[in-house]
Design a protein around this motif. Structure first.
Motif, PDB file in Angstrom:
ATOM      1  N   ARG A 215      -8.322   5.899   0.335  1.00  0.00           N
ATOM      2  CA  ARG A 215      -9.224   6.625   1.241  1.00  0.00           C
ATOM      3  C   ARG A 215     -10.304   5.669   1.735  1.00  0.00           C
ATOM      4  N   GLN A 216     -10.473   5.598   3.043  1.00  0.00           N
ATOM      5  CA  GLN A 216     -11.468   4.693   3.607  1.00  0.00           C
ATOM      6  C   GLN A 216     -12.860   5.271   3.404  1.00  0.00           C
ATOM      7  N   VAL A 217     -13.745   4.480   2.808  1.00  0.00           N
ATOM      8  CA  VAL A 217     -15.109   4.933   2.541  1.00  0.00           C
ATOM      9  C   VAL A 217     -16.143   4.138   3.328  1.00  0.00           C
ATOM     10  N   ALA A 218     -15.718   3.054   3.956  1.00  0.00           N
ATOM     11  CA  ALA A 218     -16.612   2.256   4.797  1.00  0.00           C
ATOM     12  C   ALA A 218     -15.739   1.445   5.737  1.00  0.00           C
TER      13      ALA A 218
ATOM     14  N   ARG B 254     -14.116  -1.090   3.425  1.00  0.00           N
ATOM     15  CA  ARG B 254     -13.927  -0.776   2.006  1.00  0.00           C
ATOM     16  C   ARG B 254     -13.096   0.503   1.865  1.00  0.00           C
ATOM     17  N   TRP B 255     -12.234   0.505   0.859  1.00  0.00           N
ATOM     18  CA  TRP B 255     -11.336   1.631   0.608  1.00  0.00           C
ATOM     19  C   TRP B 255     -11.420   2.041  -0.849  1.00  0.00           C
ATOM     20  N   GLU B 256     -11.310   3.335  -1.093  1.00  0.00           N
ATOM     21  CA  GLU B 256     -11.318   3.877  -2.453  1.00  0.00           C
ATOM     22  C   GLU B 256      -9.874   4.077  -2.893  1.00  0.00           C
ATOM     23  N   THR B 257      -9.499   3.495  -4.023  1.00  0.00           N
ATOM     24  CA  THR B 257      -8.106   3.530  -4.472  1.00  0.00           C
ATOM     25  C   THR B 257      -7.876   4.479  -5.633  1.00  0.00           C
TER      26      THR B 257
ATOM     27  N   GLN C 228      -6.661   1.997  12.375  1.00  0.00           N
ATOM     28  CA  GLN C 228      -6.986   2.113  10.958  1.00  0.00           C
ATOM     29  C   GLN C 228      -5.952   1.433  10.069  1.00  0.00           C
TER      30      GLN C 228
ATOM     31  N   ASP D 252     -14.140  21.291   3.805  1.00  0.00           N
ATOM     32  CA  ASP D 252     -14.619  20.382   2.768  1.00  0.00           C
ATOM     33  C   ASP D 252     -14.006  20.740   1.420  1.00  0.00           C
TER      34      ASP D 252
ATOM     35  N   ARG E 228     -11.546  18.180  -0.488  1.00  0.00           N
ATOM     36  CA  ARG E 228     -11.941  17.573  -1.755  1.00  0.00           C
ATOM     37  C   ARG E 228     -10.931  17.885  -2.863  1.00  0.00           C
TER      38      ARG E 228
END
Length: 984
Positions: free
Chosen positions: A340-343, A346-349, A380, A703, A707
């Motif tokens: 998931r792209q967080v910046a 930067r990506w959250e794995t 992306q 949301d 989530r």
């Protein structure tokens, strides 16, 4: 004792001695020694200064060493826990290094350069005196001749092993530099330009999507599915989709997963594996035996839903497995979940530690982004791959492409088979007339009423796309996936010099697929650009073709057919959508008739007079029969609803409070940490369409769903509480209730299902409708409820065929006074009204009160209980087991035993009771709550006719403290720990 007087000649004698040759020599020697000592001892320490010449001292506050070209190594303050160090950074120009001019050690380094890289920077060497810092940041300006940047890597050299290795790093565009954050300072490093290698083309194969003979030579590797992680650490299942001679033309690497046959992610099994060294050893040995014994090239792991707290344990397990396989010359592939792209950079794995996993595996599979627009230039997908090659060696990375067409519904992207993706383009064939005179022209068109745009080619993403409006009126976008669009995506492999790509699904109906995959392995994926058209064929009654024509697939395309000179002849006109001349979807057909010739008029002979007959009495007229009311014009019946399914397999779920500022991250983590994979919440209809018909406001729900679904949980939404505008005002609004027109509810749940299709997995239609205050104080009526269920079922399935529909669970009660109806009687009435045809699963609320989970309601006793209901007034509704078995009996009696019961609420409250209506809680201890919950799950799993079970409740103790609701919550209580430990 006699004292000796000081001699007046002592000092003159010393003076004469020092001035002598011997004294002078000794004095000079002493002075020299003192000077030497002063230089070699602190604080001057000449030896240390000589040895650390060119070094920079880095103290507790951290610091950097910098090369003249701007390259630097920085040790942050938090890395200096073992005291100050001396650090030096030197560089050897690239040309000198490659020419072997740096000495024997550097010549060895140059000789050991991997064939897949070309040096671009100087060789940088480091030296550290003292305890090495625990962290370091390397910053290297990118050399001038280093385009394209996306193929640059940082490599380190170890003189002891005489080997080069990949160093994770990221491009910093703003600085035009490469930066690496490491846990150790490398001995030497260098910026390298990677070179493209022959890419690997791999594909998953299944029983439904096997590998055809035509594809055998187009793939390097095949991943047959069907093997799953077993509960004891073993392997169960069998391989699917392989041809008999599989091993002759490509490598076989089976995929091993923890996803059950019904799609359930068995998070419990992978969690149990990672916390048990014994299970891990058994699993590793089973994999080794499978791979070696069957001569497979290796194994592909696809383990999902890993607990974030076990991320490090997963790395250790993978490392152990890799070592075992490598010892047998076998390969290990690991698939991770989509990051998931967080910046911007930067990506959250999630629970997958990319750097650590990438360091030990041979293939690292990354799911491609679902949104087709991500494949536009600088989209992306490019952002992801730019980041990914900085975390994992690009020579190990394979992107996993779905191989299916994509349909966007709301914010979700649905996978579609090719023919299904084309369906909205298919309309009715319309002709200007269905009877034509010989020689007369007839114009025919295909009218696609649902399509809101033409099929167009998007150059940026290399795919055809169009839009249409679904049955709920919402616009959807479709992108077609074929060999040509896949070639556009596969070009990324060549652009980033990746190991290859894997197709999750083979679009085998496209004959261009195999040549395209062959060209991909040659480094330049290409496929014939698709051209779509409509092929018209006119056939006579004898089946012979009378005419044929193909035209572009555009809104204005018209086929002109001239009726043959064959009066009375009948013809059938067929229209087919074709791609590159190949039929891909049937559009429709229409019948035509050629009229017969009208005969030419001839002269009428002159009439002759005839005798007039004598009149006879005219009979009295009879009254015509009274008109009868005609039947209403026939209308097309609604499309039949899909046949209900059995309602999925057994599952572990919990109901959670998700509103009022509830911590959704806690809900996700707490649920998954128990090894549970389902979560339920109520979705009050009035909160999302409260302003009036069609006035949707989804914000908060977007949301919540995002989530929870994004956290790897399956979702059951219970949709309740009609908005006032839909209610019958005659019954007031003091309690929540149903709509006056059940179609209003159906329209809402259809819209909900369409918006969240694929993320919400099931919908429960209403809640406790046999209870007066859940039915708005209106007359309790099972027939009226089933009518609402029927309309809701059709709307949900029309919007999202995969959505599971659960009937609203009655509340367990003995009934009485018009306020409630006995739940088993109500369930029987639901079946009489047609329940069987409009639900995939049957909802139940098997409350426990103060009756143990295995308590038989007919005989259960507890003399010490203060609440006497279950023990003095025996009724099934008091006991969990009584409700479950009672419902099962009703279902079997109505021929519905193939469905599963979904306990959408069940649980035991613990005391002290804060509300006298919940006095039974005083009899239940926290330990009993824990034991009975575990027992209920285990009993239901063993019964074999229960679907996912939803414990009431996870977090009321946090969100609603001090209320009767909190008495049911398990967070922070023994029940939570017991459920987490429970075998699953």
């Amino acid at each position: 004792m006699q004292q000796v007087a000081n001699s007046p000649d002592l000092y003159p004698n010393l003076t004469r001695w020092f001035n002598s040759r011997t004294g002078s020599w000794l004095l000079n020697l002493a002075v020299a020694g003192l000077v030497i000592l002063s230089l070699i001892l602190p604080p001057v320490s000449l030896i240390e200064r000589i040895q650390t010449r060119g070094y920079t001292r880095i103290g507790s506050q951290g610091g950097s060493v910098v090369d003249p070209d701007g390259t630097s190594i920085t040790a942050p303050a938090e890395a200096m826990t073992q005291g100050a160090v001396q650090m030096r950074l030197t560089s050897t120009p690239r040309q000198s290094f490659m020419a072997g001019e740096g000495g024997a050690a550097l010549r060895k380094a140059a000789e050991q350069l991997p064939a897949t890289v070309n040096p671009r920077s100087p060789l940088y060497q480091t030296s550290v005196r003292g305890a090495k810092p625990s962290q370091a940041v390397i910053h290297v300006p990118i050399p001038n001749d280093s385009e394209p940047y996306e193929t640059l890597d940082l490599y380190g050299y170890d003189a002891k092993t005489a080997s080069w290795s990949y160093i994770p790093s990221q491009i910093v565009p703003a600085d035009d530099a490469i930066e690496s954050k490491l846990t150790a300072v490398p001995q030497a490093f260098m910026v390298m330009q990677t070179t493209a290698q022959p890419p690997v083309a791999a594909a998953l194969v299944t029983a439904d999507n096997p590998l055809p003979d035509a594809g055998k030579g187009a793939l390097v590797e095949v991943n047959p599915v069907g093997l799953r992680l077993a509960g004891d650490g073993g392997i169960e299942g069998s391989l699917q989709g392989l041809p008999a001679d599989a091993a002759s033309s490509f490598a076989v690497v089976p995929t091993l997963t923890n996803v059950a046959a019904d799609g359930t992610v068995r998070t419990d099994l992978i969690a149990n594996l990672l916390v048990s060294a014994e299970q891990q050893d058994k699993h590793i040995n089973a994999i080794e035996q499978l791979v070696v014994g069957n001569l497979y090239k290796g194994i592909d792991l696809d383990y999902r839903g890993i607990n974030a707290e076990l991320a490090g344990d997963y790395v250790k397990f993978v490392a152990k497995l890799a070592a075992k396989l490598h010892a047998q010359d076998k390969k290990l592939s690991v698939r991770v979940e989509e990051p998931r792209q967080v910046a911007a950079d930067r990506w959250e794995t999630g629970p997958y530690l990319w750097r650590e996993l990438g360091a030990v595996v041979d293939t690292f599979r990354i799911p491609a982004i679902s949104n087709p627009q991500a494949y536009a230039p600088d989209g992306q997908m490019h952002t992801l791959l730019t980041w990914a090659v900085g975390e994992v060696n690009r020579n190990k990375i394979q992107i996993v492409l779905p191989g299916r067409s994509i349909e966007k519904s709301g914010n979700y992207y649905l996978l579609k088979p090719y023919d299904e993706a084309l369906q909205p383009l298919i309309g009715q064939v319309q002709a200007t007339k269905d009877i034509a005179a010989p020689g007369e022209q007839i114009d025919l068109k295909v009218i696609a009423e649902r399509a809101t745009s033409q099929l167009t080619f998007d150059e940026a993403i290399g795919a055809y796309t169009y839009r249409y409006r679904d049955d709920q009126g919402y616009e959807r976008t479709v992108w077609l996936e074929n060999a040509a669009s896949l070639s556009h995506k596969l070009a990324l492999v060549s652009q980033y010099h990746l190991q290859g790509a894997t197709l999750d699904y083979l679009p085998v109906t496209d004959p261009e697929l195999w040549p395209m995959l062959t060209s991909f392995q040659q480094g330049a994926p290409s496929a014939k650009q698709s051209e779509f058209g409509i092929s018209w064929t006119v056939k006579g009654a004898d089946g012979q073709v009378a005419d044929a024509s193909t035209q572009p697939l555009t809104e204005s395309s018209t086929y002109e057919f001239k009726a043959p000179d064959s009066p009375g002849a009948q013809y059938q006109v067929e229209a087919v959508i074709v791609e590159n001349g190949r039929p891909v979807s049937q559009a429709g057909e229409v019948a035509l008739l050629v009229a017969t010739y009208t005969p030419v008029a001839t002269a009428t002979p002159e009439p002759t007079a005839t005798p007039t007959p004598a009149p006879t009495a005219t009979p009295a007229p009879t009254r015509p029969p009274a008109p009868t009311s005609s039947a209403p014009p026939a209308t097309n019946p609604p499309a039949p609803a899909p046949r209900p399914s059995g309602g999925a397999g057994f599952g572990y779920g919990v109901q959670a409070q998700v509103y009022g500022g509830a911590d959704l991250g806690y809900v996700v983590n707490a649920t998954r940490n128990m090894g549970f994979n389902w979560v339920k919440f109520q979705a009050p209809w009035k909160d999302f369409e409260g302003g009036g018909k069609g006035d949707y406001g989804w914000g908060g729900m977007d949301d919540i769903v995002g989530r929870l679904s994004g956290g790897g949980l399956k979702i059951l939404a219970s949709i309740v509480k009609a908005p006032n505008w839909s209610r019958n005002p005659a019954y007031g609004y003091s309690d929540e209730g149903p709509p006056q027109n059940p179609q209003d509810y159906a329209d809402f749940v259809g819209a909900y299902a369409g918006r969240y299709c694929g993320r919400v997995n099931a919908i429960e239609v209403w809640n406790e409708q046999n209870l007066h205050y859940e039915w708005g104080n209106e007359p309790l009526d099972a027939g009226r409820y089933v009518e609402m269920l029927k309309l809701a079922y059709r709307a949900i399935k029309g919007a999202c065929p995969s959505m599971i529909v659960v009937s609203g669970a009655p509340t367990p009660t003995g009934g009485g006074g018009g306020k409630a109806i006995d739940d088993i009687e109500y369930l029987q009435a639901m079946y009489r009204a047609g329940l069987k045809n409009y639900a995939d699963a049957i909802g139940a609320h098997p409350s426990g009160y103060n009756c143990p989970a295995d308590g038989d309601w007919r005989t259960v006793q507890d003399p010490s209980a203060s609440f006497r209901g279950p023990f003095d007034n025996h009724h099934h509704s008091w006991c969990f087991r009584g409700t479950m078995e009672g419902y099962r009996n009703v279902m079997v009696a109505n021929g519905d035993g193939g469905k599963r019961i979904w306990p959408t609420e069940f649980g035991w409250a613990i005391g002290p009771a804060v509300n006298n209506n919940y006095g039974y809680a005083n009899d239940n201890t926290p330990e009993e709550q824990a034991a009975w919950l575990v027992q209920a799950y285990q009993m239901a799993r063993n019964w074999g006719w229960v679907g996912p079970m939803f414990l009431w409740n996870l977090n009321f103790g946090i969100t609603n403290p001090g209320t009767e609701l909190a008495q049911f919550g398990i967070a922070g209580r023994p029940a939570y720990d017991a459920l987490a430990r429970m075998p699953k």
